[in-house]
Design a protein around this motif. Structure first.
Motif, PDB file in Angstrom:
ATOM      1  N   THR A  17      83.017  20.893  41.184  1.00 44.12           N
ATOM      2  CA  THR A  17      82.657  19.810  42.281  1.00 44.12           C
ATOM      3  C   THR A  17      81.498  19.472  41.423  1.00 44.12           C
ATOM      4  O   THR A  17      81.077  18.344  42.416  1.00 44.12           O
ATOM      5  N   ASN A  18      81.007  19.903  41.019  1.00 44.36           N
ATOM      6  CA  ASN A  18      79.679  19.503  40.636  1.00 44.36           C
ATOM      7  C   ASN A  18      79.773  17.994  39.585  1.00 44.36           C
ATOM      8  O   ASN A  18      80.716  18.265  38.324  1.00 44.36           O
ATOM      9  N   PRO A  19      79.563  16.527  39.467  1.00 46.14           N
ATOM     10  CA  PRO A  19      79.751  15.583  38.535  1.00 46.14           C
ATOM     11  C   PRO A  19      78.758  16.217  37.273  1.00 46.14           C
ATOM     12  O   PRO A  19      77.551  16.760  37.169  1.00 46.14           O
ATOM     13  N   LEU A  20      79.093  16.462  36.123  1.00 40.04           N
ATOM     14  CA  LEU A  20      78.573  16.811  35.103  1.00 40.04           C
ATOM     15  C   LEU A  20      78.014  15.660  33.789  1.00 40.04           C
ATOM     16  O   LEU A  20      78.730  14.687  33.585  1.00 40.04           O
ATOM     17  N   GLY A  21      77.172  16.047  33.517  1.00 39.75           N
ATOM     18  CA  GLY A  21      76.894  14.956  32.281  1.00 39.75           C
ATOM     19  C   GLY A  21      76.095  15.325  31.322  1.00 39.75           C
ATOM     20  O   GLY A  21      75.852  16.519  31.054  1.00 39.75           O
ATOM     21  N   HIS A  48      75.888  31.534  38.666  1.00 38.11           N
ATOM     22  CA  HIS A  48      76.062  32.244  39.569  1.00 38.11           C
ATOM     23  C   HIS A  48      75.307  31.494  41.190  1.00 38.11           C
ATOM     24  O   HIS A  48      76.021  32.352  41.974  1.00 38.11           O
ATOM     25  N   ALA A  49      73.773  31.868  40.393  1.00 42.77           N
ATOM     26  CA  ALA A  49      72.603  31.147  41.547  1.00 42.77           C
ATOM     27  C   ALA A  49      73.002  30.151  42.124  1.00 42.77           C
ATOM     28  O   ALA A  49      72.511  29.537  43.265  1.00 42.77           O
ATOM     29  N   ASP A  86      75.712  26.691  46.758  1.00 46.34           N
ATOM     30  CA  ASP A  86      76.185  25.946  47.335  1.00 46.34           C
ATOM     31  C   ASP A  86      75.884  24.352  46.415  1.00 46.34           C
ATOM     32  O   ASP A  86      76.242  24.005  47.158  1.00 46.34           O
ATOM     33  N   TYR A  87      75.448  24.530  45.165  1.00 49.05           N
ATOM     34  CA  TYR A  87      75.337  23.552  45.085  1.00 49.05           C
ATOM     35  C   TYR A  87      76.429  22.414  43.612  1.00 49.05           C
ATOM     36  O   TYR A  87      76.763  22.967  43.281  1.00 49.05           O
ATOM     37  N   THR A  88      76.280  21.449  44.914  1.00 52.32           N
ATOM     38  CA  THR A  88      77.415  20.205  44.470  1.00 52.32           C
ATOM     39  C   THR A  88      76.567  19.037  43.473  1.00 52.32           C
ATOM     40  O   THR A  88      77.797  18.415  43.559  1.00 52.32           O
ATOM     41  N   GLY A  95      81.019  30.808  38.056  1.00 52.30           N
ATOM     42  CA  GLY A  95      80.433  31.116  38.989  1.00 52.30           C
ATOM     43  C   GLY A  95      80.793  31.660  40.515  1.00 52.30           C
ATOM     44  O   GLY A  95      80.386  31.863  41.543  1.00 52.30           O
ATOM     45  N   HIS A  96      82.192  30.175  40.544  1.00 54.53           N
ATOM     46  CA  HIS A  96      82.852  30.629  41.733  1.00 54.53           C
ATOM     47  C   HIS A  96      84.041  31.203  42.038  1.00 54.53           C
ATOM     48  O   HIS A  96      84.492  31.051  43.002  1.00 54.53           O
ATOM     49  N   GLY A  97      84.118  32.180  41.548  1.00 58.29           N
ATOM     50  CA  GLY A  97      84.955  33.614  41.187  1.00 58.29           C
ATOM     51  C   GLY A  97      86.067  33.094  41.381  1.00 58.29           C
ATOM     52  O   GLY A  97      87.110  33.712  42.055  1.00 58.29           O
ATOM     53  N   ALA A  98      86.615  31.519  40.337  1.00 53.90           N
ATOM     54  CA  ALA A  98      88.261  30.796  40.501  1.00 53.90           C
ATOM     55  C   ALA A  98      88.721  31.683  39.829  1.00 53.90           C
ATOM     56  O   ALA A  98      87.904  31.430  38.656  1.00 53.90           O
TER      57      ALA A  98
END
Length: 289
Positions: free
Chosen positions: A3-7, A229-230, A235-237, A286-289
Motif C-alpha cells: 500500500t506504500n508508494p515505493l521510491g 513491523h514497526a 499503519d504507515y501508508t 510486516g503486515h503478516g500477509a
C-alpha cells in the motif's frame, strides 16, 4: 501488494541532472518498477524542470525532491545574511519541486549537510524555526508537505533523533511539516529501529531505507524485519524510498558531502530491482500477509 508508494534515489542511476541524465534516471526508475523518483536538488542549476516534468509524467512516476543546505547558506547560522541565503535556497527548491509536479520536499532543510565544529546555538535554532515556519506557509499555499529528515551527528547538529525532530516540528507548528525517518541515520543515533517509529506515529510522512553502509539491502546488519513491523504497527501508508550510494555513481556536489569514498556496487539498475523486491517482501511480511 504494497500500500506504500515505493521510491528510489536518483543517485542509484546517475550523478547529474542534465536532460540526458534525467532521461536515464527516469527510464531506469520506471523499468525497475518504482512509483516515485527522489531527486536531490544539489545540482539544480543543470535541471531543465519543464523537460523533466514531461518525462516524469510520460513514465507515470511521482517525484519527491530533497536537499540539505551549504555552510554559506545555512538557516541554522547566527549570521542573518547566511540565514537569508539558506532561506532563498529553500524557497527556490520548494518552487522547483512544485514545478516538477511534486508534493513532498524533504531532507536536511534545517542546516548545512556536513560536520559542525560546535553545538547549535539558541539563536541558530530560533533561525531554523522562523525560516521553516515561513517555508511551511509557502508550502501550504501550494498544497505541499515538508519533511524533516533526521540525520546523524556527522551531517548536522540540529536534529539527530526522532525526539529532536518532534520538538522542532512542534516549534514550527504547522501540520504540513512531517517527520522523515532514515534507517541509515537511525542505526547511528537511535537505541533501536522500533521505538522511534512508535514515537513518531502518525506524524511520520516519509521513510528512507538504507543499509548501515548504504549498499545492498540485506548485506549489512540492520534489523529491517523489526523496522517494517514497526511501520505496520502504526499503519504507515506513506512513501518508502530506497537510498544507496556508491563511488560508481558520483554527483558533482553531493557525493563529497555524503562521504561516498568507496564502491559498494557497480550496477545501479540491478541494485534497484533487488531493493524493490526486498522492500516489497518486508512490507508484506510486516503486515503478516
Amino acid at each position: 501488494m504494497s500500500t506504500n508508494p515505493l521510491g528510489v534515489h536518483a543517485l542509484v542511476f546517475a550523478g547529474g541532472t542534465t536532460p540526458d541524465d534525467m532521461s536515464v534516471i527516469i527510464d531506469q526508475t520506471r523499468d525497475a518498477g518504482y512509483d516515485i523518483l527522489e531527486l536531490s536538488l544539489h545540482d539544480a542549476t543543470s535541471l531543465d524542470v519543464a523537460d523533466a516534468r514531461t518525462k516524469l509524467e510520460a513514465a507515470g512516476l511521482g517525484i519527491v525532491c530533497s536537499r540539505g543546505l551549504a555552510f554559506a547558506a545555512d538557516v541554522s547560522s547566527d549570521d542573518p545574511e547566511v540565514v537569508a541565503r539558506g532561506a532563498k535556497l529553500l524557497q527556490d527548491s520548494l518552487q522547483i519541486t512544485y514545478d516538477l509536479g511534486g508534493t513532498h520536499f524533504t531532507g536536511a532543510l534545517y542546516s548545512a549537510l556536513g560536520k559542525y565544529g560546535h553545538q547549535l546555538s539558541s539563536a541558530g535554532r530560533a533561525n531554523v524555526v522562523a525560516t521553516l515556519k515561513d517555508l511551511a506557509v509557502e508550502a501550504q499555499a501550494k498544497g505541499m508537505t515538508l519533511g524533516l529528515e533526521i540525520c546523524n551527528r556527522y551531517e548536522t547538529n540540529v536534529i539527530n533523533t526522532a525526539a529532536d525532530a518532534l520538538r522542532l516540528a512542534d516549534d514550527i507548528g504547522h501540520d504540513n511539516v512531517v517527520i522523515h525517518l532514515d534507517t541509515y541515520h537511525m542505526n547511528i543515533e537511535e537505541d533501536d529501529l522500533v521505538r522511534p517509529v512508535h514515537l513518531v506515529g502518525d506524524r511520520l510522512g516519509y521513510v528512507h531505507i538504507g543499509e548501515n553502509h548504504r549498499g545492498y539491502l540485506g548485506s549489512g546488519h540492520l534489523d529491517f524485519t523489526a523496522f517494517f513491523h514497526a511501520l505496520a504497527d502504526i499503519d504507515y501508508t506513506g512513501p518508502i524510498t530506497f537510498e544507496s550510494f556508491s563511488s560508481a555513481v558520483v554527483s558533482p556536489t553531493l557525493s563529497n558531502d555524503l562521504a561516498i569514498w568507496r564502491n559498494l556496487w557497480n550496477d545501479g539498475p540491478a541494485l534497484a530491482r533487488h531493493a524493490l523486491a526486498f522492500m516489497s517482501a518486508q512490507i508484506e511480511a510486516g503486515h503478516g500477509a
